[in-house]
Design an enzyme around this catalytic site. Structure first.
Site, short mmCIF file in Angstrom:
data_model
loop_
_atom_site.label_atom_id
_atom_site.label_comp_id
_atom_site.label_asym_id
_atom_site.label_seq_id
_atom_site.Cartn_x
_atom_site.Cartn_y
_atom_site.Cartn_z
N CYS A 1 3.23 18.72 -13.53
CA CYS A 1 1.96 19.20 -14.11
C CYS A 1 1.34 20.37 -13.33
O CYS A 1 0.31 20.90 -13.73
CB CYS A 1 0.97 18.06 -14.20
SG CYS A 1 0.31 17.57 -12.59
N CYS B 1 2.97 19.67 -7.92
CA CYS B 1 3.73 18.75 -8.79
C CYS B 1 4.60 19.54 -9.77
O CYS B 1 4.07 20.31 -10.56
CB CYS B 1 2.75 17.88 -9.57
SG CYS B 1 3.58 16.77 -10.73
N HIS C 1 0.82 -1.22 0.00
CA HIS C 1 0.00 0.00 0.00
C HIS C 1 0.85 1.27 0.00
O HIS C 1 0.40 2.35 0.40
CB HIS C 1 -0.97 -0.02 1.18
CG HIS C 1 -1.96 -1.15 1.08
ND1 HIS C 1 -2.67 -1.61 2.15
CD2 HIS C 1 -2.35 -1.90 0.03
CE1 HIS C 1 -3.45 -2.62 1.76
NE2 HIS C 1 -3.28 -2.81 0.49
C1 BV8 Z 1 -8.63 -1.90 -5.23
C2 BV8 Z 1 -3.06 2.90 2.61
C3 BV8 Z 1 -9.00 -2.21 -7.54
C4 BV8 Z 1 -3.74 4.20 2.84
C5 BV8 Z 1 -4.81 1.20 2.67
C6 BV8 Z 1 -15.97 -5.20 -1.50
C7 BV8 Z 1 -15.45 -6.44 -1.39
C8 BV8 Z 1 -14.09 -6.63 -1.61
C9 BV8 Z 1 -13.24 -5.55 -1.91
C10 BV8 Z 1 -13.79 -4.33 -2.00
C11 BV8 Z 1 -15.12 -4.14 -1.80
N1 BV8 Z 1 -15.36 -2.83 -1.96
C12 BV8 Z 1 -14.20 -2.19 -2.22
C13 BV8 Z 1 -13.27 -3.10 -2.26
C14 BV8 Z 1 -11.94 -2.86 -2.53
C15 BV8 Z 1 -11.21 -2.29 -1.29
C16 BV8 Z 1 -11.42 -3.10 -0.04
O1 BV8 Z 1 -10.84 -4.15 0.16
N2 BV8 Z 1 -12.27 -2.54 0.87
C17 BV8 Z 1 -12.53 -3.28 2.15
C18 BV8 Z 1 -12.65 -2.24 3.26
C19 BV8 Z 1 -13.77 -4.10 1.98
N3 BV8 Z 1 -9.85 -2.37 -1.70
C20 BV8 Z 1 -9.36 -1.35 -2.44
O2 BV8 Z 1 -9.96 -0.32 -2.69
C21 BV8 Z 1 -7.96 -1.57 -2.96
N4 BV8 Z 1 -7.89 -1.21 -4.35
O3 BV8 Z 1 -9.39 -2.79 -4.93
O4 BV8 Z 1 -8.36 -1.48 -6.50
C22 BV8 Z 1 -10.16 -1.43 -7.81
C23 BV8 Z 1 -9.94 -0.24 -8.49
C24 BV8 Z 1 -11.07 0.44 -8.90
C25 BV8 Z 1 -12.36 0.03 -8.46
C26 BV8 Z 1 -12.52 -1.13 -7.71
C27 BV8 Z 1 -11.40 -1.87 -7.39
C28 BV8 Z 1 -6.95 -0.65 -2.22
C29 BV8 Z 1 -6.87 -1.06 -0.79
C30 BV8 Z 1 -5.73 -0.27 -0.10
C31 BV8 Z 1 -6.27 0.86 0.71
N5 BV8 Z 1 -5.19 1.51 1.45
N6 BV8 Z 1 -3.78 1.81 3.32
C32 BV8 Z 1 -3.54 4.72 4.25
O5 BV8 Z 1 -2.91 4.01 5.07
O6 BV8 Z 1 -3.98 5.85 4.49
S1 BV8 Z 1 -5.67 -0.07 3.49
C33 BV8 Z 1 -5.24 0.10 5.19
O7 BV8 Z 1 -6.29 -0.53 5.89
C34 BV8 Z 1 -3.99 -0.64 5.62
O8 BV8 Z 1 -2.95 -0.54 4.68
C35 BV8 Z 1 -4.49 -2.07 5.79
O9 BV8 Z 1 -4.50 -2.73 4.55
C36 BV8 Z 1 -5.93 -1.86 6.20
C37 BV8 Z 1 -6.02 -2.01 7.67
O10 BV8 Z 1 -6.01 -3.38 7.94
P1 BV8 Z 1 -4.96 -3.96 9.03
O11 BV8 Z 1 -3.60 -3.48 8.70
O12 BV8 Z 1 -5.22 -5.39 9.13
O13 BV8 Z 1 -5.37 -3.16 10.37
P2 BV8 Z 1 -6.67 -3.39 11.29
O14 BV8 Z 1 -6.72 -2.25 12.21
O15 BV8 Z 1 -7.85 -3.71 10.44
O16 BV8 Z 1 -6.32 -4.74 12.09
C38 BV8 Z 1 -5.24 -4.73 12.99
C39 BV8 Z 1 -5.18 -6.15 13.55
O17 BV8 Z 1 -4.03 -6.21 14.40
C40 BV8 Z 1 -6.39 -6.52 14.38
O18 BV8 Z 1 -6.83 -7.83 13.99
C41 BV8 Z 1 -5.87 -6.51 15.82
O19 BV8 Z 1 -6.47 -7.53 16.61
C42 BV8 Z 1 -4.39 -6.83 15.61
N7 BV8 Z 1 -3.49 -6.31 16.65
C43 BV8 Z 1 -3.67 -5.21 17.42
N8 BV8 Z 1 -2.57 -5.03 18.24
C44 BV8 Z 1 -1.71 -6.06 17.93
C45 BV8 Z 1 -2.28 -6.85 16.89
N9 BV8 Z 1 -1.66 -7.93 16.36
C46 BV8 Z 1 -0.42 -8.25 16.86
N10 BV8 Z 1 0.21 -7.51 17.84
C47 BV8 Z 1 -0.41 -6.44 18.40
N11 BV8 Z 1 0.21 -5.74 19.35
ZN ZN Z 2 1.60 15.86 -11.72
#
Ligand code: BV8
Ligand code: ZN
Length: 271
Positions: free
Chosen positions: A176, A173, A117
């Site tokens: 552009c 940028c 990401h």
């Molecule tokens: C895309 C960067 C193609 C930005 C991020 C419906 C179904 C399926 C998919 C989709 C859908 N609708 C939309 C989609 C696509 C969407 C998606 O998946 N949405 C989800 C919400 C359903 N995906 C996208 O849009 C991707 N692109 O599909 O492009 C496309 C193009 C055009 C049109 C359609 C499709 C892009 C996805 C990337 C987004 N960017 N980050 C920023 O950071 O600002 S995602 C961001 O959130 C993170 O990078 C990470 O991926 C996610 C967070 O998840 P986690 O890292 O797992 O964090 P979370 O808090 O959830 O969990 C933490 C875990 O740690 C917990 O389980 C907790 O218990 C545990 N924990 C806590 N403490 C500890 C621990 N574990 C160990 N030790 C500890 N101490």
């Molecule tokens: Zn540009």
């Protein structure tokens, strides 16, 4: 359990560490869905999409600068360090595939890291596609450079940076003339093709796949553990909480990354 896993680690040819926000939680960076998670205070669609940036780029840049300041102040924790040590111990066999944009794996010494990401200290122009490395972006937007932010106290950051930020102090940028956004992948944006295809091929070829600190909800990243499992990898989850992936895992450690990973490393070193 650890003994059996340690033997598997010693005999493994390719080990993948797939990480999410949880591995950086003990470095003081809020997760996304945890109780004080970033997504609980603001919805992803509100802040991590190009549409949101077009609507209010100043608000978006304030949010990313706040996260950049948090990350600039953060240090890798024993979870990051243990993974870097696994890579040294089993050179050429270990690769990190992370959803995190904080760069803490590299800072801990990991060499082979796929940033699915992107990285928050890089820049990306969504208008002309220009990409700006950390070094180049800190020239374009000096207040967003890690070394500048890490020396700022919270009050200085809020008073001098956030309060002082205005539309015309946002990064423009050089190619552009449009506004540059952070070098992360926003929802609805495709992931960097080469990184994603590498991530799928190393996952397919892995015989041991660790899923550490991720709720495995965001696609296409969340498909990687499934692809690994389907191609015969042993799945290991390190997470204090149950996830959608837990049932598919061969080993589950209900604990924190900073405690569990060093203890597995110690066990492996002792056999
Ligand atoms: C895309 C960067 C193609 C930005 C991020 C419906 C179904 C399926 C998919 C989709 C859908 N609708 C939309 C989609 C696509 C969407 C998606 O998946 N949405 C989800 C919400 C359903 N995906 C996208 O849009 C991707 N692109 O599909 O492009 C496309 C193009 C055009 C049109 C359609 C499709 C892009 C996805 C990337 C987004 N960017 N980050 C920023 O950071 O600002 S995602 C961001 O959130 C993170 O990078 C990470 O991926 C996610 C967070 O998840 P986690 O890292 O797992 O964090 P979370 O808090 O959830 O969990 C933490 C875990 O740690 C917990 O389980 C907790 O218990 C545990 N924990 C806590 N403490 C500890 C621990 N574990 C160990 N030790 C500890 N101490
Ligand atoms: Zn540009």
């Amino acid at each position: 359990m650890k003994m059996e896993l340690s033997r598997l680690i010693r005999n493994a040819k390719r080990i993948v560490f797939f990480t999410g926000a949880g591995i950086s939680a003990e470095s003081g960076i809020p997760t996304f869905r945890g109780k004080d998670g970033l997504w609980n205070r603001y919805s992803p669609a509100e802040l991590a999409t190009f549409e949101a940036f077009l609507n209010d780029s100043l608000k978006i840049w304030k949010w990313y600068l706040y996260r950049m300041w948090l990350i600039a102040k953060a240090q890798p924790n024993p979870g990051h360090t243990a993974i870097a040590e696994f890579e040294k111990l089993f050179s050429g066999k270990v690769i990190v595939v992370t959803q995190n944009v904080d760069g803490l794996h590299e800072e801990a010494g990991s060499v082979k890291v796929l940033e699915l990401h992107g990285n928050i200290f890089e820049g990306k122009c969504r208008f002309c596609g220009a990409f700006y490395s950390k070094e180049r972006f800190s020239e374009i937007f000096p207040i967003a450079s890690k070394c500048f932010l890490k020396n700022l106290s919270e009050s200085d950051f809020k008073e001098k940076i956030l309060k002082g930020l205005s539309e015309d102090s946002l990064p423009v940028c050089p190619v552009c003339g449009e506004l540059v956004g952070p070098g992360v992948v926003w929802f609805g944006e495709v992931l960097p093709e080469d990184v994603l295809s590498q991530a799928f091929s190393v996952s397919k070829g892995s015989d041991l796949f660790f899923s550490v600190g991720t709720s495995a909800l965001v696609q296409p990243a969340a498909s990687l553990p499934i692809v690994a499992k389907e191609s015969g990898a042993v799945l290991v989850e390190v997470n204090p909480e149950e996830t959608f992936l837990s049932k598919q895992c061969d080993f589950v450690f209900r604990g924190s990354a900073a405690k569990v990973l060093p203890s597995i490393l110690k066990e492996v070193k002792n056999i």
